[in-house]
Enzyme design. Sequence first.
Site, PDB file in Angstrom:
ATOM      1  N   THR A 208       0.793  -1.227   0.000  1.00 53.62           N
ATOM      2  CA  THR A 208       0.000   0.000   0.000  1.00 53.62           C
ATOM      3  C   THR A 208       0.827   1.280   0.000  1.00 53.62           C
ATOM      4  OG1 THR A 208      -0.163  -0.090   2.414  1.00 53.62           O
ATOM      5  CG2 THR A 208      -1.955  -1.111   1.153  1.00 53.62           C
TER       6      THR A 208
ATOM      7  N   TYR B  71       1.064   1.871  -8.201  1.00 54.99           N
ATOM      8  CA  TYR B  71       0.178   1.227  -7.241  1.00 54.99           C
ATOM      9  C   TYR B  71      -1.143   0.846  -7.913  1.00 54.99           C
ATOM     10  CZ  TYR B  71      -3.186   0.769  -3.426  1.00 54.99           C
ATOM     11  OH  TYR B  71      -4.187   0.329  -2.595  1.00 54.99           O
TER      12      TYR B  71
END
Length: 298
Positions: free
Chosen positions: A67, A130
């Site tokens: 994350t 991401y």
Amino acid sequence: MSTRKRMVVTGREGQVVRSLLERGAKDDRFEVIALGRPELDLSAPETIEAALREARPDVIVSSAAYTAVDQAETDEEAATVINGVAAGKIAEAAAALGVPVIHISTDYVFDGSKAAPYVESDPVAPIGAYGRSKLAGEQAVAAATPNHAILRTAWVYSPFGKNFLKTMLKLAETRDSLNVVDDQIGNPTSALDIADAVLTIAANLIDSDDPTLRGTFHMTGAGEASWADFAIEIFARSADVGGPTAEVGRIPSSAYPTPAKRPANSRLDCSLLKARHGVNLPDWKQSISIIVERLARA
């Protein structure tokens, strides 16, 4: 003998995992089991199926993830192994075990250029590493088993770990004013609310073979905010309970450059989730109040 089903959740420290452990402890439908390293290591996808098989799940929640959004820009290979390859292996294991898998994904699969909230059928176009890694995970899960629910959420905060809400309160302990980005909008979402929703969705998947309960859904707190709005609400609720506060200056993203570009519009339309699963997360302001008060008591 207990009739509770076994919900195995990947990871041990994430906000969703810890929220599920807490909420699951009071839920008579499920026994929630967190499964992480060393038994299950997402950076070593070959470990995944054996670890999950040994845990004997009735449903698997794929919540552990890479994350670190900015770090992913220079570490995309590692992010893709964890968020993409490992997510697919978790879903493959679910298929082999004959159980449903719930996969937690993100608003970052969109580029943020749409003027209105995103619906599930909108084209995906991640603008950073991401987002690309999380999209790879969605695609791998969908390819591995039809018995899945992919849940896209956003702007997650909770009493646990590192998140925007806790960072704001920490900064306000030593600073009277903070500048916060005001030209990115989204849906702040409590991990505790996510956990409540996941428990209900899991029960639905176990109880019914209805294909309309499967697929991709958006799941965020109701209402919308900019990051500056989010911070202002945090401090207003903190003031109510005698906690730290700060004045918030509204700034453009250009004044706070980061390695990863963020979507300007992260708002997700969650009406499909409500229609199919009967799940509707609370208003973000209501949930912030609950968590700020809880942190003040801690």
